[in-house]
Every structure is written in structure tokens, then in C-alpha cells.
Write a protein that holds these residues in place. Structure first.
Motif, PDB file in Angstrom:
ATOM      1  N   VAL A  58       0.942  -1.611  -0.020  1.00  0.00           N
ATOM      2  CA  VAL A  58       0.025   0.081   0.047  1.00  0.00           C
ATOM      3  C   VAL A  58       1.095   1.122  -0.132  1.00  0.00           C
ATOM      4  O   VAL A  58       0.337   2.145  -1.449  1.00  0.00           O
ATOM      5  CB  VAL A  58      -0.914   0.080   1.487  1.00  0.00           C
ATOM      6  CG1 VAL A  58      -1.658   1.176   1.235  1.00  0.00           C
ATOM      7  CG2 VAL A  58      -2.214  -0.838   1.298  1.00  0.00           C
ATOM      8  N   LEU A  59       1.625   1.633   0.801  1.00  0.00           N
ATOM      9  CA  LEU A  59       2.448   2.388   0.615  1.00  0.00           C
ATOM     10  C   LEU A  59       3.877   2.276  -0.426  1.00  0.00           C
ATOM     11  O   LEU A  59       3.579   3.956  -0.574  1.00  0.00           O
ATOM     12  CB  LEU A  59       3.578   1.832   1.860  1.00  0.00           C
ATOM     13  CG  LEU A  59       4.808   3.043   2.206  1.00  0.00           C
ATOM     14  CD1 LEU A  59       4.264   4.031   2.603  1.00  0.00           C
ATOM     15  CD2 LEU A  59       6.130   2.800   3.056  1.00  0.00           C
ATOM     16  N   ILE A  60       3.864   1.670  -0.994  1.00  0.00           N
ATOM     17  CA  ILE A  60       4.369   1.753  -2.506  1.00  0.00           C
ATOM     18  C   ILE A  60       3.432   2.320  -3.429  1.00  0.00           C
ATOM     19  O   ILE A  60       3.660   3.178  -4.188  1.00  0.00           O
ATOM     20  CB  ILE A  60       5.079  -0.084  -3.091  1.00  0.00           C
ATOM     21  CG1 ILE A  60       6.187   0.070  -2.346  1.00  0.00           C
ATOM     22  CG2 ILE A  60       5.473   0.274  -4.159  1.00  0.00           C
ATOM     23  CD1 ILE A  60       6.825  -1.825  -2.391  1.00  0.00           C
TER      24      ILE A  60
ATOM     25  N   LEU B 245       3.463   5.876  -5.986  1.00  0.00           N
ATOM     26  CA  LEU B 245       3.337   6.058  -6.918  1.00  0.00           C
ATOM     27  C   LEU B 245       2.796   7.050  -7.521  1.00  0.00           C
ATOM     28  O   LEU B 245       2.610   7.576  -8.516  1.00  0.00           O
ATOM     29  CB  LEU B 245       3.578   4.340  -7.516  1.00  0.00           C
ATOM     30  CG  LEU B 245       4.619   3.691  -7.781  1.00  0.00           C
ATOM     31  CD1 LEU B 245       4.429   2.120  -8.002  1.00  0.00           C
ATOM     32  CD2 LEU B 245       6.119   4.399  -8.314  1.00  0.00           C
ATOM     33  N   SER B 246       1.400   6.516  -6.481  1.00  0.00           N
ATOM     34  CA  SER B 246       0.899   7.833  -7.076  1.00  0.00           C
ATOM     35  C   SER B 246       0.716   8.699  -6.441  1.00  0.00           C
ATOM     36  O   SER B 246      -0.048  10.282  -7.496  1.00  0.00           O
ATOM     37  CB  SER B 246      -0.899   7.440  -6.709  1.00  0.00           C
ATOM     38  OG  SER B 246      -1.371   5.934  -6.824  1.00  0.00           O
ATOM     39  N   ALA B 247       1.415   9.367  -5.921  1.00  0.00           N
ATOM     40  CA  ALA B 247       1.708  10.991  -5.205  1.00  0.00           C
ATOM     41  C   ALA B 247       2.680  11.683  -6.401  1.00  0.00           C
ATOM     42  O   ALA B 247       2.725  12.780  -6.712  1.00  0.00           O
ATOM     43  CB  ALA B 247       2.153  10.658  -3.753  1.00  0.00           C
ATOM     44  N   VAL B 248       3.705  10.050  -7.641  1.00  0.00           N
ATOM     45  CA  VAL B 248       4.588  10.886  -7.764  1.00  0.00           C
ATOM     46  C   VAL B 248       3.658  11.038  -9.479  1.00  0.00           C
ATOM     47  O   VAL B 248       3.722  12.200  -9.890  1.00  0.00           O
ATOM     48  CB  VAL B 248       5.901  10.087  -7.992  1.00  0.00           C
ATOM     49  CG1 VAL B 248       6.451  10.266  -9.953  1.00  0.00           C
ATOM     50  CG2 VAL B 248       6.415   9.986  -7.137  1.00  0.00           C
ATOM     51  N   ALA B 249       3.018   9.986  -9.694  1.00  0.00           N
ATOM     52  CA  ALA B 249       1.991  10.215 -11.184  1.00  0.00           C
ATOM     53  C   ALA B 249       1.321  11.251 -10.995  1.00  0.00           C
ATOM     54  O   ALA B 249       0.820  11.588 -11.813  1.00  0.00           O
ATOM     55  CB  ALA B 249       1.834   8.793 -11.863  1.00  0.00           C
TER      56      ALA B 249
END
Length: 152
Positions: free
Chosen positions: A16-18, A22-26
Motif C-alpha cells: 500500500v505504501l509503494i 507511485l500515485s503521489a508522483v504520477a
């Protein structure tokens, strides 16, 4: 002895953390791409209208079209209003103004209030360069607007 074949809580939290990272970057990159696509749509339509008005002006002894009948551009994704002076798309409105000007106003979603507007002035037949006047009420990133206007 039992054989548990599931994931541990720690393993699930790491996954979930990964995904969160990834969502925060994308997401910001996606937002920037959508904004660039909207500005490109406005740029292409504004250029099509102004190029068509330029051709009209050259063919009709420096008179400017005052409605869509003088615009021979193949405009898609929008509609003209009843008097043929305003072409509206989902994100922009393009108004044919006096003095060979196209006033372009960017819309915010379904709100019809303009948040950014600029005016593209058709060059005179004497070869002088076109002028672009920009108004920004501060609700939009000025750099994006400057980049867009610089492309005109």
C-alpha cells in the motif's frame, strides 16, 4: 502443523505504501499533461481562426470578417452561437471582435466565468507583426499563460 498461505500485515502495508508513493508522483504529472492538452486545444483553434481571418483580410481589401461566414477554418469540437460571432468549446470561447481581433477566454469546467483571456490581433497588410494582449486575473499559473501566449 498448519500451513498459512496469506500475506502478513507488514507485507500488505508495504505494498500500500509503494502504491501511495507511485500515485503521489504520477498525479501531478497527469495534471500537467491535461493542462498542456487544454492549452494546445485553445492554441490550435485560435491559430485556425486567426489564420482564416488573415486570409479573409488579404482577399477583401483589408476588411475583417465580423462573423463565422468569413471564417473558412475547419473548426471541430465546438459550436457557433446564433449570430455567428462566438465559437465555444468545452474549455474555451473564441469571440470575433472588431478590429480583426479574436478574443479567447478559457473556461473552468462547466463554469462560464473566464479565468484567463487573451487577444490575438491580426497583423496589418503593411507587414507589421501581430500583437497579443493578455489579461490574467491571478487565478491561473502565470507561467503557463506566458508560455501559451509566447507560442502564439
Amino acid at each position: 502443523m498448519t500451513n498459512n498461505r496469506g500475506f502478513t500485515l507488514i507485507e500488505l502495508l508495504v505494498v500500500v505504501l509503494i502504491i501511495g508513493i507511485l500515485s503521489a508522483v504520477a498525479l501531478p504529472q497527469y495534471t500537467i499533461s491535461v493542462e498542456k492538452a487544454r492549452l494546445t486545444e485553445g492554441f490550435i483553434t485560435a491559430k485556425a481562426i486567426t489564420d482564416s481571418m488573415q486570409r479573409y483580410k488579404q482577399m477583401h481589401t483589408d476588411s475583417c470578417p465580423t462573423e463565422k461566414t468569413g471564417i473558412d477554418a475547419d473548426l471541430q469540437g465546438g459550436t457557433w452561437n446564433a449570430d455567428g460571432k462566438v465559437f465555444s468549446t468545452k474549455n474555451f470561447t473564441f469571440t470575433i471582435a472588431t478590429g480583426c481581433q479574436v478574443n479567447v477566454c478559457r473556461r473552468d469546467g462547466t463554469d462560464t466565468t473566464c479565468i484567463v483571456s487573451w487577444t490575438q490581433v491580426i497583423p496589418a497588410s503593411d507587414g507589421s507583426s501581430p500583437r497579443t494582449n493578455v489579461a490574467n486575473d491571478g487565478t491561473t499559473d502565470g507561467k503557463k499563460l506566458a508560455d501559451f501566449v509566447g507560442a502564439l
